[in-house]
Write a protein that holds these residues in place. Sequence first.
Motif, short mmCIF file in Angstrom:
data_model
loop_
_atom_site.label_atom_id
_atom_site.label_comp_id
_atom_site.label_asym_id
_atom_site.label_seq_id
_atom_site.Cartn_x
_atom_site.Cartn_y
_atom_site.Cartn_z
N CYS A 11 0.84 -1.20 0.00
CA CYS A 11 0.00 0.00 0.00
C CYS A 11 0.88 1.26 0.00
O CYS A 11 1.75 1.40 0.86
N PRO A 12 0.66 2.16 -0.98
CA PRO A 12 1.51 3.36 -1.03
C PRO A 12 1.26 4.34 0.12
O PRO A 12 2.07 5.22 0.36
N VAL A 13 0.16 4.13 0.86
CA VAL A 13 -0.11 5.02 2.01
C VAL A 13 0.52 4.45 3.29
O VAL A 13 1.36 5.08 3.92
N CYS A 14 0.12 3.21 3.67
CA CYS A 14 0.53 2.72 4.99
C CYS A 14 1.55 1.58 4.92
O CYS A 14 2.07 1.15 5.95
N GLY A 15 1.82 1.08 3.71
CA GLY A 15 2.83 0.03 3.56
C GLY A 15 2.32 -1.38 3.80
O GLY A 15 3.05 -2.35 3.64
N CYS A 16 1.05 -1.52 4.16
CA CYS A 16 0.44 -2.84 4.40
C CYS A 16 0.49 -3.68 3.12
O CYS A 16 0.41 -3.16 2.02
N GLU A 17 0.63 -5.01 3.27
CA GLU A 17 0.69 -5.84 2.07
C GLU A 17 -0.55 -6.72 1.88
O GLU A 17 -0.64 -7.44 0.89
N VAL A 18 -1.50 -6.63 2.79
CA VAL A 18 -2.73 -7.40 2.63
C VAL A 18 -3.79 -6.50 1.99
O VAL A 18 -4.03 -5.39 2.47
N VAL A 19 -4.39 -7.00 0.91
CA VAL A 19 -5.33 -6.17 0.17
C VAL A 19 -6.57 -6.96 -0.22
O VAL A 19 -6.57 -8.20 -0.23
N GLU A 20 -7.62 -6.22 -0.56
CA GLU A 20 -8.83 -6.82 -1.10
C GLU A 20 -8.81 -6.57 -2.61
O GLU A 20 -8.62 -5.43 -3.04
N GLU A 21 -8.99 -7.64 -3.39
CA GLU A 21 -8.99 -7.46 -4.85
C GLU A 21 -10.33 -6.89 -5.28
O GLU A 21 -11.38 -7.42 -4.90
N LEU A 22 -10.30 -5.82 -6.08
CA LEU A 22 -11.56 -5.22 -6.53
C LEU A 22 -11.92 -5.67 -7.94
O LEU A 22 -12.98 -6.21 -8.17
N PHE A 23 -11.04 -5.44 -8.89
CA PHE A 23 -11.31 -5.87 -10.27
C PHE A 23 -10.02 -5.80 -11.09
O PHE A 23 -9.08 -5.11 -10.72
N VAL A 40 -6.94 -3.82 -9.50
CA VAL A 40 -7.17 -2.69 -8.61
C VAL A 40 -7.50 -3.29 -7.26
O VAL A 40 -8.34 -4.20 -7.16
N VAL A 41 -6.82 -2.82 -6.23
CA VAL A 41 -7.00 -3.39 -4.89
C VAL A 41 -7.27 -2.28 -3.88
O VAL A 41 -7.00 -1.10 -4.14
N ALA A 42 -7.82 -2.69 -2.73
CA ALA A 42 -8.01 -1.75 -1.62
C ALA A 42 -7.20 -2.28 -0.44
O ALA A 42 -7.31 -3.46 -0.09
N CYS A 43 -6.42 -1.43 0.18
CA CYS A 43 -5.61 -1.83 1.33
C CYS A 43 -6.53 -2.25 2.47
O CYS A 43 -7.49 -1.56 2.80
N ASP A 44 -6.20 -3.40 3.04
CA ASP A 44 -7.03 -3.95 4.12
C ASP A 44 -6.96 -3.08 5.38
O ASP A 44 -7.91 -3.01 6.14
N TYR A 45 -5.85 -2.40 5.54
CA TYR A 45 -5.64 -1.64 6.77
C TYR A 45 -6.18 -0.22 6.70
O TYR A 45 -6.82 0.25 7.62
N CYS A 46 -5.94 0.48 5.54
CA CYS A 46 -6.32 1.90 5.47
C CYS A 46 -7.34 2.21 4.38
O CYS A 46 -7.83 3.32 4.31
N GLY A 47 -7.64 1.24 3.51
CA GLY A 47 -8.67 1.46 2.49
C GLY A 47 -8.16 2.15 1.23
O GLY A 47 -8.93 2.35 0.28
N MET A 48 -6.89 2.51 1.19
CA MET A 48 -6.33 3.15 -0.01
C MET A 48 -6.49 2.22 -1.21
O MET A 48 -6.19 1.02 -1.13
N CYS A 49 -6.98 2.76 -2.33
CA CYS A 49 -7.12 1.96 -3.54
C CYS A 49 -5.96 2.27 -4.49
O CYS A 49 -5.58 3.42 -4.65
N TYR A 50 -5.43 1.22 -5.09
CA TYR A 50 -4.27 1.42 -5.96
C TYR A 50 -4.08 0.25 -6.91
O TYR A 50 -4.75 -0.78 -6.79
#
Length: 393
Positions: A11-23, A40-50
Amino acid sequence: MQKRVVASRNCPVCGCEVVEELFPVNLDLSNTTLPDHYNVVACDYCGMCYADTTASLQDYEQYYCECNYYGGHPGNVKQEEQNRFAEIEAHLQKLVKKDAVILDIGFGKGELLTYLKQKNYTNLRGMDPSVQSVSALREKGINGVVLSLQTTEIPLDYQRKYDVIILTEVWEHLYALKRCIQNVKSMLTESGYLILTLPTFDDLSDYHLPLVNMINHEHINFFSKCSLGSFMTIYGMKAVELCRTVIEEDHGSITYGILGVFQQSGLKDVVLEMDEITKDVLRNYYLKEKCELNKKNQILSRYFSQNIPILIWGAGTYLRQLWHETILPQCNIVAVVDGSEQKQGQLFGKFTIESPERLHNFDGTVLIAVIRYTEEIKARLSAFGFQGHILEL
Ligand SMILES: [Zn+2]
């Protein structure tokens, strides 16, 4: 339950590596250093999409080196850019004097710097990884340095030098944001300002264009007001101003963005705000997009079954999407043309991209494969005396 996975890119915001796959995003990127696919994923910890791309920083640096369509001499400055420049200048007037040392990073064609020069700012500099962009800037009498913000270390000469650092429509492109913000901070004076403009992705309610215009191989950070705020807090920056911006696009479409002015906060305590909105906005837009792609395939199926020759005008991101997501490559494509001289002569798949002059003796079907500026292409077609059929998707 949504699928949670370990990301290729943290995650470019918080550095977390667990994400939810969106599409998934699929684009034909052959002849570049970038992969055809990412999620496109959403960070599990902070919700940042990237964009969870498997490409490396080196792949991106090489891509922008080889496919730099931002550099060179400016053409006409678009109205939306004029408005953006005026808005930035209005903030500068409030913050600093005309002799403040101002650095524009990723200045591309140098249009903002030229605008500020006309407004009598006297200490302007540009920084860009493109040699071509920097030499074009120097020709206009503005200092420039060839350097990537994603470099591991900023040379001593550039540290603690700048009263203002500006990045317009760059932040969404950067792969190594942590390094970028650390480098920005090392270059700013203690009370210096960082001014950013970037698109935001938490509101696509008035957006009607294909999603690939917003989410593609170049735009890889899908910030919202919330996630941008979290990012800046984590890296010890505070918002002096955070304004929503509005850009009216074709077909009555509107994109939203942010103009943010930041200063170093000196704070170490971090309160992260979870972005709860953006992932649902993006997922819904993707579902809408899938329906649109089905309709486009239905239209193309007639051209495919009757083997109708098609000449494609536009070798940009939209064509890269159509090529991957529709039956267009199976159709009878006779040529690909593009108005950009930088693209002419390059390869798109097996086609060498040609100049629109190719249209002179062609009276078949022209597929206009651009998201914006369709009307400009139609005007050029009629200037050629084009008598054939125009296909818009
Ligand atoms: Zn995160």
